[in-house]
Design a protein around this motif. Structure first.
Motif, PDB file in Angstrom:
ATOM      1  N   LEU A   4     -12.699  -2.370 -17.389  1.00  0.00           N
ATOM      2  CA  LEU A   4     -12.922  -4.071 -18.735  1.00  0.00           C
ATOM      3  C   LEU A   4     -13.852  -4.097 -18.556  1.00  0.00           C
ATOM      4  O   LEU A   4     -15.221  -3.322 -17.776  1.00  0.00           O
ATOM      5  CB  LEU A   4     -12.466  -5.176 -17.317  1.00  0.00           C
ATOM      6  CG  LEU A   4     -11.140  -5.031 -16.800  1.00  0.00           C
ATOM      7  CD1 LEU A   4     -10.589  -6.606 -16.479  1.00  0.00           C
ATOM      8  CD2 LEU A   4      -9.782  -4.354 -18.712  1.00  0.00           C
ATOM      9  N   ASN A  44     -13.879  -8.727 -25.869  1.00  0.00           N
ATOM     10  CA  ASN A  44     -13.603  -8.472 -24.205  1.00  0.00           C
ATOM     11  C   ASN A  44     -12.639  -6.378 -24.419  1.00  0.00           C
ATOM     12  O   ASN A  44     -11.849  -6.766 -25.398  1.00  0.00           O
ATOM     13  CB  ASN A  44     -13.020  -9.233 -23.342  1.00  0.00           C
ATOM     14  CG  ASN A  44     -13.934 -10.257 -22.848  1.00  0.00           C
ATOM     15  OD1 ASN A  44     -14.837 -10.032 -23.354  1.00  0.00           O
ATOM     16  ND2 ASN A  44     -13.293 -11.240 -22.739  1.00  0.00           N
ATOM     17  N   LEU A  87      -7.219  -6.445 -19.249  1.00  0.00           N
ATOM     18  CA  LEU A  87      -7.589  -8.028 -20.062  1.00  0.00           C
ATOM     19  C   LEU A  87      -6.394  -9.096 -19.383  1.00  0.00           C
ATOM     20  O   LEU A  87      -6.538 -10.128 -18.988  1.00  0.00           O
ATOM     21  CB  LEU A  87      -8.159  -7.740 -21.380  1.00  0.00           C
ATOM     22  CG  LEU A  87      -9.225  -6.454 -21.633  1.00  0.00           C
ATOM     23  CD1 LEU A  87      -9.309  -6.669 -23.268  1.00  0.00           C
ATOM     24  CD2 LEU A  87     -10.547  -7.040 -20.908  1.00  0.00           C
ATOM     25  N   ALA A  88      -5.330  -8.803 -19.853  1.00  0.00           N
ATOM     26  CA  ALA A  88      -4.544  -9.585 -19.781  1.00  0.00           C
ATOM     27  C   ALA A  88      -4.489 -10.127 -18.010  1.00  0.00           C
ATOM     28  O   ALA A  88      -4.169 -11.674 -17.869  1.00  0.00           O
ATOM     29  CB  ALA A  88      -3.157  -9.464 -20.218  1.00  0.00           C
ATOM     30  N   LYS A  90      -6.232  -9.939 -15.725  1.00  0.00           N
ATOM     31  CA  LYS A  90      -7.724 -10.900 -16.035  1.00  0.00           C
ATOM     32  C   LYS A  90      -7.649 -11.678 -15.978  1.00  0.00           C
ATOM     33  O   LYS A  90      -8.253 -13.043 -15.938  1.00  0.00           O
ATOM     34  CB  LYS A  90      -9.006  -9.726 -15.913  1.00  0.00           C
ATOM     35  CG  LYS A  90     -10.111 -10.396 -15.768  1.00  0.00           C
ATOM     36  CD  LYS A  90     -11.580  -9.809 -15.922  1.00  0.00           C
ATOM     37  CE  LYS A  90     -12.441  -9.264 -15.093  1.00  0.00           C
ATOM     38  NZ  LYS A  90     -13.750 -10.888 -15.420  1.00  0.00           N
ATOM     39  N   LEU A  91      -6.990 -12.484 -17.150  1.00  0.00           N
ATOM     40  CA  LEU A  91      -7.422 -14.145 -17.333  1.00  0.00           C
ATOM     41  C   LEU A  91      -6.110 -14.642 -16.890  1.00  0.00           C
ATOM     42  O   LEU A  91      -6.606 -15.718 -16.756  1.00  0.00           O
ATOM     43  CB  LEU A  91      -6.734 -13.580 -19.091  1.00  0.00           C
ATOM     44  CG  LEU A  91      -7.031 -14.888 -20.192  1.00  0.00           C
ATOM     45  CD1 LEU A  91      -8.254 -15.361 -20.275  1.00  0.00           C
ATOM     46  CD2 LEU A  91      -6.366 -14.698 -21.077  1.00  0.00           C
ATOM     47  N   LYS A  93      -4.033 -14.566 -13.958  1.00  0.00           N
ATOM     48  CA  LYS A  93      -4.056 -14.092 -13.002  1.00  0.00           C
ATOM     49  C   LYS A  93      -5.592 -14.583 -12.715  1.00  0.00           C
ATOM     50  O   LYS A  93      -6.149 -15.174 -11.163  1.00  0.00           O
ATOM     51  CB  LYS A  93      -3.929 -13.248 -12.146  1.00  0.00           C
ATOM     52  CG  LYS A  93      -2.246 -13.078 -12.588  1.00  0.00           C
ATOM     53  CD  LYS A  93      -1.348 -11.702 -11.648  1.00  0.00           C
ATOM     54  CE  LYS A  93      -1.579 -10.726 -12.190  1.00  0.00           C
ATOM     55  NZ  LYS A  93      -1.079  -9.815 -11.795  1.00  0.00           N
ATOM     56  N   THR A  94      -6.744 -13.865 -13.022  1.00  0.00           N
ATOM     57  CA  THR A  94      -8.674 -14.286 -12.692  1.00  0.00           C
ATOM     58  C   THR A  94      -8.843 -13.623 -11.594  1.00  0.00           C
ATOM     59  O   THR A  94      -9.121 -13.932 -10.963  1.00  0.00           O
ATOM     60  CB  THR A  94      -8.207 -15.380 -12.949  1.00  0.00           C
ATOM     61  OG1 THR A  94      -8.230 -15.941 -14.077  1.00  0.00           O
ATOM     62  CG2 THR A  94     -10.224 -15.495 -13.057  1.00  0.00           C
ATOM     63  N   GLU A  95      -8.322 -12.229 -10.902  1.00  0.00           N
ATOM     64  CA  GLU A  95      -8.241 -12.134 -10.343  1.00  0.00           C
ATOM     65  C   GLU A  95      -9.902 -10.612 -10.266  1.00  0.00           C
ATOM     66  O   GLU A  95      -9.611  -9.765 -11.207  1.00  0.00           O
ATOM     67  CB  GLU A  95      -7.064 -10.943  -9.582  1.00  0.00           C
ATOM     68  CG  GLU A  95      -6.459 -11.200  -8.630  1.00  0.00           C
ATOM     69  CD  GLU A  95      -4.938 -10.687  -8.294  1.00  0.00           C
ATOM     70  OE1 GLU A  95      -5.133 -10.103  -7.248  1.00  0.00           O
ATOM     71  OE2 GLU A  95      -4.123 -10.584  -8.950  1.00  0.00           O
TER      72      GLU A  95
END
Lengths: 95, 95, 95, 95
Positions: A4, A44, A87-88, A90-91, A93-95
Motif C-alpha cells: 500500500l 493512495n 486500502l479499504a 486500512k481505512l 479498520k485502520t490496522e
C-alpha cells in the motif's frame, strides 16, 4: 510483494498553481492499473511494489517529456508479511 | 533518469528500538552501488531512479525474509531536466 | 516534550531553483535556538516540540512576508518516553 | 495563518497492528475543532497553523500518557498568500 502506498507529486517551478501537473500525475497512476484513491494530499494506491514504482517512474518521465522541469515526489510505502492488507481495510479498520 | 532521494525505513512492531533494522536497511542501500549519505532521519542517495527503487525493494524483501513483519518506508525523490544534480551540490549550494 | 524532527521547506512557484528560500528557511531554524543539522534533504533538529513548531511557523511567516507566495513543508517528528534521544545518538547508534 | 495539512501518526514498538493508536490520534485531531478528512494514509486537516500544531502536540502528549512509548508523526503543511485554500478545493480542483 503486495504494498500500500501514498504518492504525492509536486512540480517545482511550474507556477504557484500545480493543478495541471497533479491531475496529470493522478491520471497516469490510475491508468497504470493500480487501485487508486485520490485525496487532498496525494493518491493512495494498492498493488505490487514493482508496479507502484513503475507508475511513479512513468509519472516523472511523462511530466518531464511534457515540459515540467523539476519534480519532487513524496512516497510512503508499506508491506507486511502477517496478512493481506488493502486500502479499504486500512481505512475502515485502520490496522 | 538520474534522481536524488531520501529513504527512511521504519519497522513497525519490532520493538521500541529500531536500531538493528534501520542499520540493516542502510547497509543494504549502501551495497546497492548508489552513492549514499546517512543522517539522523534517513539515508540520502544519488543514482538512477530505477536503481533507487530496486534498492528499496531489496530492503523490504531482505528485512521481511530476516523476520521483520511490517515495514513502512518514506521516500522523497526528485528529478530535473535543466541540469545534473548531486547530493553534494544540493547540500552546499542547496539548489 | 523533547523531540527530534526533520524539516524540509519547499517553495512552490518560486522558480526551478529553490536555493534562496531553502537556505533562508535553514537560517531561520538555526536562529531559533534549536540544535540543527543541515543535510541534502532538509534540516534535522533537536529541541522542545513547541519550539520546533514555533520555528516552522516563523519560517512560513517570514518567507511569506519576504515574497514567497506558496510553501509546503514536510516534517517528521518523533517523541519517546523510555529515554532521552538526541540527533547524535540517532545518527551513531540509530536507535 | 490558514493552512492545509496531512498528519500521519505512527506508534513504534506498540505491535504490528497500530489500529488502536491511529484511531485514537484521528479522534483527538477531530476533537480539536479542525476540519478533518480521514484517509488510508493519514488525516487531512484544515485550520490555523497554530491550531494544527497544537492538535499534534495533544496527540503525542495523550498517547504517551495512555502508554504508547514511541511515536513518529509525518506532517505535510502548506500555506499560501494568493488565495484562500481548502481541503475541498484541493481535492476537486487540485490547485
Amino acid at each position: 510483494m503486495k504494498a500500500l502506498a501514498e504518492i504525492q507529486v509536486v512540480p517545482i517551478g511550474s507556477g504557484v498553481s500545480v493543478r495541471k501537473e497533479v491531475m496529470r500525475a493522478h491520471e497516469l497512476i490510475a491508468e497504470s492499473g493500480l487501485e487508486v484513491q485520490l485525496h487532498s494530499y496525494g493518491t493512495n494506491v494498492e498493488g505490487e511494489m514493482s508496479q507502484i514504482f513503475k507508475a511513479i517512474a512513468t509519472v516523472h518521465e511523462t511530466l518531464h517529456s511534457e515540459g515540467t522541469v523539476r519534480l519532487m515526489t513524496s512516497i510512503k510505502i508499506g508491506t507486511r508479511t502477517d496478512k493481506e492488507s488493502s486500502l479499504a481495510g486500512k481505512l475502515f479498520k485502520t490496522e
